[in-house]
Design an enzyme around this catalytic site. Structure first.
Site, mmCIF file in Angstrom:
data_model
loop_
_atom_site.group_PDB
_atom_site.id
_atom_site.type_symbol
_atom_site.label_atom_id
_atom_site.label_comp_id
_atom_site.label_asym_id
_atom_site.label_seq_id
_atom_site.Cartn_x
_atom_site.Cartn_y
_atom_site.Cartn_z
ATOM 1 N N TYR A 294 0.861 -1.181 0.000
ATOM 2 C CA TYR A 294 0.000 0.000 0.000
ATOM 3 C C TYR A 294 0.891 1.223 0.000
ATOM 4 C CZ TYR A 294 -3.340 3.540 1.643
ATOM 5 O OH TYR A 294 -4.117 4.663 1.777
ATOM 6 N N ASP B 236 9.289 2.714 -0.427
ATOM 7 C CA ASP B 236 8.273 3.355 0.397
ATOM 8 C C ASP B 236 8.502 2.901 1.840
ATOM 9 O OD1 ASP B 236 6.113 4.351 1.700
ATOM 10 O OD2 ASP B 236 4.596 3.481 0.375
ATOM 11 N N LYS C 155 4.463 8.811 8.892
ATOM 12 C CA LYS C 155 4.248 8.238 10.219
ATOM 13 C C LYS C 155 5.258 8.751 11.257
ATOM 14 C CE LYS C 155 1.289 4.758 8.400
ATOM 15 N NZ LYS C 155 1.297 4.002 7.177
HETATM 16 C C1 LIG Z 1 0.600 4.579 5.814
HETATM 17 C C2 LIG Z 1 1.308 4.344 4.553
HETATM 18 C C3 LIG Z 1 1.184 5.219 3.446
HETATM 19 C C4 LIG Z 1 0.206 6.357 3.428
HETATM 20 O O1 LIG Z 1 0.465 7.325 4.380
HETATM 21 P P1 LIG Z 1 -0.720 8.335 4.807
HETATM 22 O O2 LIG Z 1 -0.060 9.292 5.721
HETATM 23 O O3 LIG Z 1 -1.787 7.490 5.439
HETATM 24 O O4 LIG Z 1 -1.211 8.989 3.549
HETATM 25 C C5 LIG Z 1 1.986 5.010 2.348
HETATM 26 N N1 LIG Z 1 2.845 3.975 2.307
HETATM 27 C C6 LIG Z 1 2.977 3.112 3.322
HETATM 28 C C7 LIG Z 1 3.970 1.998 3.228
HETATM 29 C C8 LIG Z 1 2.198 3.250 4.464
HETATM 30 O O5 LIG Z 1 2.311 2.349 5.453
#
Ligand SMILES: *Cc1c(COP(=O)(O)O)cnc(C)c1O
Length: 424
Positions: free
Chosen positions: A138, A233, A261
């Site tokens: 994701y 990511d 995060k």
């Molecule tokens: C949480 C997450 C996102 C999205 O971040 P948001 O601040 O919720 O938009 C993107 N990539 C990864 C791997 C994530 O865990």
């Protein structure tokens, strides 16, 4: 009227992000009013051990004093200027120090923005359109990334949500995670068209799946050979599995890294950064446009900086890793005595467990074979024992430095109790 019913009257679906809705486990979501360390308190004054940590940011636990104090001091001077502040440079320097692959950073407000912007930059830099991503990863909810695999291995993707033009999906290819051969094959077929590969180096959005040896290395090699940009990511894994992220553990250096995060310490901040020759293509230095009214917000920056600085103590991640190991090993041993097929994994401050009787879990197809109904029952059992796990079988779990042996012991005792109940 319940709080959730009240919320549903004015908030779409009653929640501001779907994962919170308890859709994956059934029942109404809990409403929280406070947190301290490893514990959170619901509006009904139920106190629970928290393994969600706001879905990742709270690696120091709730209301960590140094972070709260720094915010208190900073807010007296105003909340936002829409102009440069010293604190942005400080946090950016800390990020570059923790992650040497990052030479230049751009701050944004959410992980979604970070990955979306990183992809635009990769496309602008390479002047190519195709992006490769992996099934089960994701990367936020931007249009180009909410695309799932088409019917054949290398066919164009299809939107995974209404509202995304099929014409856009044509540019996204989705491959199975942990399958180096399919990566090689994809590059063979369309090497001159690939702008970038984006991957969670440790997948944390299909429960938790580590990369097999050779997977990340193959992606890196293929990107290098064809001039495609490699994007890790690390919105979840950055500062979570190690100070330097998953890239420091697996020794594969991406061109661009996306962060979120933990970098905001609980306030909205995220970032992307990497090689300076690529980052120089961003506006205002270069032609690729990207901007944000609240980007680099000073309060979010101070929360992030103090969070990162607080991790600079000996064995910070080692200690998280040991706690996760105790928790996962403990749960796994209890499960065995009850003949439950629990598979567990962990790295740094992140863990995953799933009821799955099939072989080692390597990708999305493996994880979806898990026993979701059993998870739902386990989740609700743990909830009534005051243990708050992620309300979905497909989310990773998080531990903070505030979790002590006491919380882990309570969690294992609860696990034993819940398995006993499930059996009867
Ligand atoms: C949480 C997450 C996102 C999205 O971040 P948001 O601040 O919720 O938009 C993107 N990539 C990864 C791997 C994530 O865990």
């Amino acid at each position: 009227m319940t709080l959730f019913k009240e919320a549903k009257k004015v908030i779409a679906g009653g929640v501001n992000s779907p994962a919170r809705s308890f859709g994956g486990v059934g029942g109404d979501p809990l409403f929280f009013k406070s947190g301290k360390g490893a514990w959170i308190k619901t509006e009904d004054n139920q106190e629970m051990i928290d393994y969600v940590g706001s879905w990742g940011p709270l690696i120091l636990g709730h209301a960590f004093p140094a972070v709260i104090d720094a915010i208190k001091v900073a807010i007296k001077d105003g909340l936002s200027f829409g102009a440069p502040t010293k604190i942005e440079t400080k946090l950016a320097s800390k990020v570059c120090e923790f992650m040497p692959s990052i030479e230049r950073v751009r701050m944004v407000s959410t992980g979604t923005e970070a990955t979306m912007s990183a992809i635009r930059l990769a496309r602008g830099y390479t002047k190519k359109d195709i992006i490769i991503k992996f099934e089960g990863c994701y990367h936020g909810h931007s249009d180009s990334l909410l695309i799932k695999a088409g019917s054949g291995a290398l066919t164009h993707g299809v939107p995974s949500s209404p509202g995304i033009p099929a014409s856009l999906a044509k540019h996204t290819i989705t491959l199975p995670f942990n399958d180096p051969e399919s990566v090689v094959n994809a590059f063979k077929v369309m090497k001159n068209k690939i702008a970038c590969v984006i991957v969670e180096p440790v997948a944390g959005n299909m429960n938790m799946i580590k990369p097999i040896s050779g997977f990340l290395e193959t992606i890196k090699d293929q990107c290098q050979l064809s001039g495609a940009v490699l994007i890790f990511d690390e919105v979840m894994t950055g500062f979570r599995v190690a100070k330097g992220g998953a890239q420091s553990i697996y020794g594969v250096k991406p061109d661009i890294t996306t962060l979120g995060k933990i970098i905001g310490g609980g306030l909205p901040a995220a970032a992307f950064g990497g090689r300076k020759d690529i980052m120089s293509h961003l506006a205002p230095e270069g032609p690729v446009y990207q901007a944000g009214t609240l980007s680099g917000n000073p309060i979010a920056m101070i929360a992030g900086l103090v969070t990162l600085e607080s991790m600079e103590v000996d064995n910070f991640h080692k200690s998280l890793d040991l706690k996760c190991e105790t928790l996962m090993k403990g749960m796994s041993e209890i499960a065995k005595t009850f003949d439950q097929p629990l598979q567990v994994t962990h790295l740094g401050g992140m863990f995953g467990f799933t009821f799955n009787k099939y072989g080692p879990i390597k990708n999305y197809n493996d994880i979806i074979k898990s026993d979701i109904n059993l998870f739902k029952r386990f989740f609700h059992g743990m909830l009534s024992e005051n243990i708050y796990l992620a309300p979905s079988a497909f989310e990773a779990g998080f531990i903070s430095s505030a979790h002590t042996d006491k919380e882990i012991k309570l969690t294992l005792e609860a696990t034993e109790k819940v398995f006993t109940l499930l059996k009867s």
